[in-house]
Design an enzyme around this catalytic site. Structure first.
Site, PDB file in Angstrom:
ATOM      1  N   HIS A 210      39.721 -21.470  46.849  1.00 13.76           N
ATOM      2  CA  HIS A 210      40.458 -20.409  47.272  1.00 13.76           C
ATOM      3  C   HIS A 210      39.771 -19.735  48.363  1.00 13.76           C
ATOM      4  CE1 HIS A 210      41.618 -20.761  43.092  1.00 13.76           C
ATOM      5  NE2 HIS A 210      42.277 -19.907  43.213  1.00 13.76           N
ATOM      6  N   HIS A 252      32.767 -19.574  40.471  1.00 14.94           N
ATOM      7  CA  HIS A 252      31.999 -20.485  41.489  1.00 14.94           C
ATOM      8  C   HIS A 252      30.686 -19.807  41.830  1.00 14.94           C
ATOM      9  CE1 HIS A 252      35.495 -22.823  42.752  1.00 14.94           C
ATOM     10  NE2 HIS A 252      36.228 -21.821  42.840  1.00 14.94           N
TER      11      HIS A 252
END
Length: 296
Positions: A210, A252
């Site tokens: 992303h 993440h």
């Protein structure tokens, strides 16, 4: 004559190799193959045979005890792996110490910032907003949106920009998926990937897909669209918040997001260096719409 025999007996008694435990070093042990050989051997052979049996039983007992100790400790293979897995390295290098320290800090800070992980965490009220913000950096909305805009576009300049944007999105998707398959790093909370993650091949943590996509798209739009200053600031802020949202959701690490930002800049630079002109884009569009007639 008797004195010479006495001296030889005394020499035999003083000789260490004539002791029972060292007799096998002087002469090889002969095992009788028949009853006749046993009778011809004299009274010394039973002693040697008995002693060899004792040695064999003692060696077998020591082997059994050592195997038992190895089985109790987990076997010789696990014992050989102990120094690599469970023991501390005695002389680590400065580079190894620095890398391990940075990784430990990265994992600790990433877990502390994962406030929107659970439904009852400190960031639970903001979880829906953060999830929606992270979804704006997903691959599927950008690819399908680019295809729809390309289908509705009527200008050659607009089609040129959209074709190059579509190629940039595909390049980003394939590159990040390949690096994630190669590294296979799990997230700080090790959540299983969702259905949309399987479709976009976003299965692992490093690098953050992303973040890479958000930076690449924002740089692309800022470079090829005429935007006001507030919109330009909002694009930069949107790319940054997409990366932060993935950390807040526990998907993440901080280092994954930072490497994703750098990879997005790299993808943008690569697309700009191999920019496709309008004629090439029209050829690709004709091939894609099955209207290409190269012989005409």
């Amino acid at each position: 004559m008797p004195s010479s025999q006495a001296r030889s007996r005394a020499r035999d008694r003083n000789n260490v190799l004539n002791r029972p435990e060292f007799i096998s070093l002087n002469q090889p042990i002969r095992r009788e193959h028949s009853a006749g050989e046993g009778r011809a051997g004299g009274p010394k052979r039973p002693v040697l045979r008995q002693q060899s049996q004792q040695d064999e039983s003692g060696g077998r007992g020591s082997r059994d005890s050592s195997e038992g100790a190895q089985a109790a400790d987990g076997g010789p293979k696990e014992a050989s792996r102990w120094p690599e897995q469970d023991c501390m390295q005695l002389n680590p290098t400065f580079r190894g110490i620095a890398i391990n320290s940075l990784l430990a800090i990265d994992i600790s800070l990433s877990k502390r910032l994962g406030m929107c992980v659970g439904a009852h965490g400190p960031g639970a009220p903001l979880r829906s907003i953060v999830t929606l913000l992270a979804f704006t950096g997903h691959a599927l909305p950008w690819i399908f949106g680019t295809l729809i805009c390309l289908w509705r576009s009527n200008t050659l300049a607009g089609q040129e920009v959209l074709v190059n944007l579509l190629l940039a999105l595909i390049l980003d998707l394939m590159t990040v998926a390949g690096m994630q398959k190669l590294v296979k790093r799990r997230g700080p909370w090790d959540f299983p990937p969702g259905f949309l993650d399987y479709i976009a091949m976003d299965l692992y943590s490093f690098p953050a897909a992303h973040s890479s996509r958000a930076v690449m798209v924002s740089k692309f739009l800022l470079n090829h669209l005429v935007l006001a200053v507030p919109l330009r600031i909002l694009l930069y802020l949107w790319a940054f918040l997409v990366g932060v949202s993935r950390v807040l959701l526990g998907k993440h690490h901080i280092s994954d997001v930072g490497c994703g930002f750098a990879l997005g800049f790299l993808h943008f630079s690569l697309v700009e260096s191999v920019w496709l002109d309008s004629a090439t884009c029209q050829t690709l569009l004709s091939i894609g719409s099955l209207q290409w007639t190269p012989l005409v």
